[in-house]
Every structure is written in structure tokens, then in C-alpha cells.
Scaffold this active site. Sequence first.
Site, mmCIF file in Angstrom:
data_model
loop_
_atom_site.group_PDB
_atom_site.id
_atom_site.type_symbol
_atom_site.label_atom_id
_atom_site.label_comp_id
_atom_site.label_asym_id
_atom_site.label_seq_id
_atom_site.Cartn_x
_atom_site.Cartn_y
_atom_site.Cartn_z
ATOM 1 N N ASP A 218 11.824 -3.150 -5.857
ATOM 2 C CA ASP A 218 12.550 -1.957 -5.420
ATOM 3 C C ASP A 218 13.968 -2.091 -5.953
ATOM 4 O O ASP A 218 14.727 -2.942 -5.492
ATOM 5 C CB ASP A 218 12.579 -1.869 -3.887
ATOM 6 N N ASP B 18 1.065 5.730 1.852
ATOM 7 C CA ASP B 18 1.811 4.885 2.785
ATOM 8 C C ASP B 18 1.030 4.848 4.090
ATOM 9 O O ASP B 18 0.719 5.901 4.659
ATOM 10 C CB ASP B 18 3.206 5.464 3.043
#
Lengths: 214, 281
Positions: free
Chosen positions: B130, B11
Site C-alpha cells: 500500500d 472486501d
Amino acid sequence: MIAIIDYGMGNLRSVEKAFLKLGADACITSDPKVILTSNGIVLPGVGAFKDCMASLDRLDLLELIKKEILKGKPYLGICLGLQILFSESEEFGFCKGMDIFKGRVQKFKFTDSLKNQPDGIALKIPHMGWNTVSIINKPPIFAEIPDNSYFYFVHSYYVSPEDQDIIAGKTDYGIDFTSMVWRDNIFAVQFHPEKSQQMGLKLLESFKKICESA
Amino acid sequence: MLSKRIIPCLDVMDGRVVKGVSFKNLIDAGDPVENAIFYDEEGADELVFLDITASYEKRKTIIDVVEKTAEYCFMPLTVGGGVRTIEDIRNLLNAGCDKVSINTSAVKNPYFVRESAERFGSQCIVVAIDAKRVVKGMPFKPYESWAIDPFLKDVSLDLDNPASNIQWAISTHGGREMKPIDAVKWALKMERLGAGEILLTSMDRDGTKDGYDLELTRTIAETVSIPVIASGGVGNLEHLYEGLTIGKADAVLAASIFHYREYSIKEAKEYLKLKNVPVRL
């Protein structure tokens, strides 16, 4: 100098960076003069067969590249750069290729009998990821590479050469398909050496040496 | 035989690696290029950068990260997060990445996926989904695109029938917004529009270390005919094994177990190999 052909589509940057890392004199180009004076041609490729042929044609590179290859200049075709050496592809209807090798480019089709992996799920298309290349006829670009080494693949189409003698390597994905061809100065692979870590760099280094001694 | 892929994910925010649970409480966790080189040497099969840079001005930082990484790492590289336009994709590909992962922009305009796939080829378009299990009283935001394109109703959740099977809704904006879209139908829609791969994250499991949502992973892996990467919830090596076998994923993605060196990529692969999963060692 090695000419990496820019036909406005593929990700050429990684191919160039790999050659530069190996200390090769390489450049991305679509300039016929540069290609003519180069001592090796690399045609990397992602994208569609038809678009690639059309772009090369529009840039007046198709005949030039073909002529250079047939004159004996070292050529490395990657992915689409392998496929367009053949007579025709069934991608989006039929499309003519360079016809240096007789044969067709076909799409993976997994009929029910071929469909299952050991874990009981259909094989996915595209064939994406790391798979092994078993050597049928070891080309000089594989001088430093052991049999059944892993390379990175991303493709939905594969080549079926008519002339079995040009088959240099095969890979198993539901079927044993031709993943590498070789005839004299012409080397072409379905996988991406520029994305295949150490083994890929070894291949490119051998090609670089072939160009330098050509 | 094609090997199963082990994919570490980094990330990245403002050009730095960050870590947090469910995109909250982020802490600085190092330089992305150094991390990428480490994973490359460890034999990772691919690498994913998830760019969570919020400010528009700093969005270019990810391009620098990709360019530098591509100088050292000759392996497939995917960038996700904030990919909004054809120009964004072109810039990332030109910087040296191989695939881009599209999430919110695909939900905003599903035909962006088709346009991107037609332009650059399906092989470089990953759609990130997601997904979150539907529970009673879930706060859905209305899905605007249904007004524009009634055909998209094909992908709506069946909310009127609480007795129906388990359903997963998709979320956007890093899990902050829920849409009344069925994740399974959505995955199929994305394949039909040209996605070359699905990166599937369980928002219920993300950051928990309880393992992948295997039911979700398996359902989607069996529905689509493109590869599926399982993500969200890995706490140990058995979870990777489960994702690839019970979950039927083609690849597994993990962040923290590799990032905090709880396990090395090599250890993970050796573990899987012992259990007869085809991996590249």
C-alpha cells in the site's frame, strides 16, 4: 476411483473438488493400496521439483507410481506432475526425475532479444495467468476442447522433451514451449485445469471418462 | 500470448462483503460466495478476497468463505488480510485458495516472506504494497526492524533530500500507519525474498475513482521482474487500459466498478480487446 496423490505439498483440494463436481469418484491419498486399486492417477503439483521427488520417494510412492503408469493406468500430471515425468530438472542445481520421458526441465530465461513484449517491458517470471494452448497432436483429454483455448498457468520452469512425438500442445511465452504431452495412457499438462474454469473442467471430465473405461 | 488479467476484489468483513472509501464508512454489500460465483460466470481471470475482519475470534469466517467458494469456482483465488503465520497460510491453502497476500506481516518481518515462499513456493506468495506519495510533514512511525536488521536500511526513504525524485512510502494496517520505507526499493526486496507477485495499491487513489497512480505502477512494474497487479482508484474502463499500458501492469484489480455493476467484466474485456490489449474472452 481416481487417486489424487498427496505428497504433502500442493493444493490438492481444488483438484478433488473439481472431480467431485463432475461426479467422479476421487480421493486424495498417499496410501499405496488405494493407488494400486485406483483406475486412474492424478499428480497435481505446486512447489519445488526436488521436494516433490523427495516426498514421493520418502512415501515409497515413486516406484509404485512409475510402475502403474508404465503398466498402462491412466495418468494425469498437472504442472509439477508433468515436469517430474522427465529425466532431470535444473531447479536448484540438477535433480533427477522419473525419467519416463527423456528431456530436461528448464527455467525461462529471457535474453535481451526475447525480452520485450509489444509494450516494451521484460516478460515476467513466473509465467502467471491465462494463455492459449495450440494443439500439436490432439489427445483424448482435449476431445471437447477447441484449439487455442485459454488455460491458467503458474510456473517458472518448462519441459523440453527429446522425443518430439510426445508433444501434444504448445504455448507461446517468449518462446514456444511444450505445455502438454501425451503418450498412450500418459497425459500431462503445464497449466492448471482445476483453475481454468469451463475448459479445465472439460479436460478433467474427459480424463474421468478415460479412467472409467480403462 | 499471455493475456492481461482482470481481477475483481471483494472486501470481506466477518464473512460479509463490505464497501467503503479508504477503509472507512463500511456498508454491507452482500454474500461473498454469491459474488464470487457471479464473477466466475462473468469470466473474471482471478478473484481476490481482502479480509478486513478486525476481531481475532471471527478470523475463521474467511476460511469458510474460501471453502464454499472453492466448491463452485474453479479459478485462481487469492486471500489477503491478517495473514500472520505459516499456519494461517497453510489453513487458507488447504481451504482451497491458491495464493495469499501478505502486507503488514511482511513489513513487521520481511523474512516471513522468504520463509513462506520456501515453504509453499513463490507462486502462492503475493506481497501487497500500500503506497502513498511522500509529502512534507508526513507522520511516519519508526520502522522497528531496522534495529534488528541493519541491511533493511537499503529500503529506507530518502527524507533528507527534498529535491530528490518523487517517492512513495508504504503504509500498513489498512493505510492507518506510514512507514519510512521506499515502496520501489521495498518491492525489489520482496522479490528477492521470494514474493511471486506484487499487489500494488495506491492509497492516494484508493476509493477516488480518479484512476491508478500510473507513475507508481509503472515505476514498480519496470523495477521488478515478477508480475504486478495495479490497484486503487479505478473509476472507468479507460483506467484499466491505462494501468495495463501506461502503468505496464500485468493485471488490474478493481472493486467498486464491478461490484456496483457499473461495468461487467465482459464489457471491460471487450473494451480492452478493441484497444489491442490481449485479454481472454
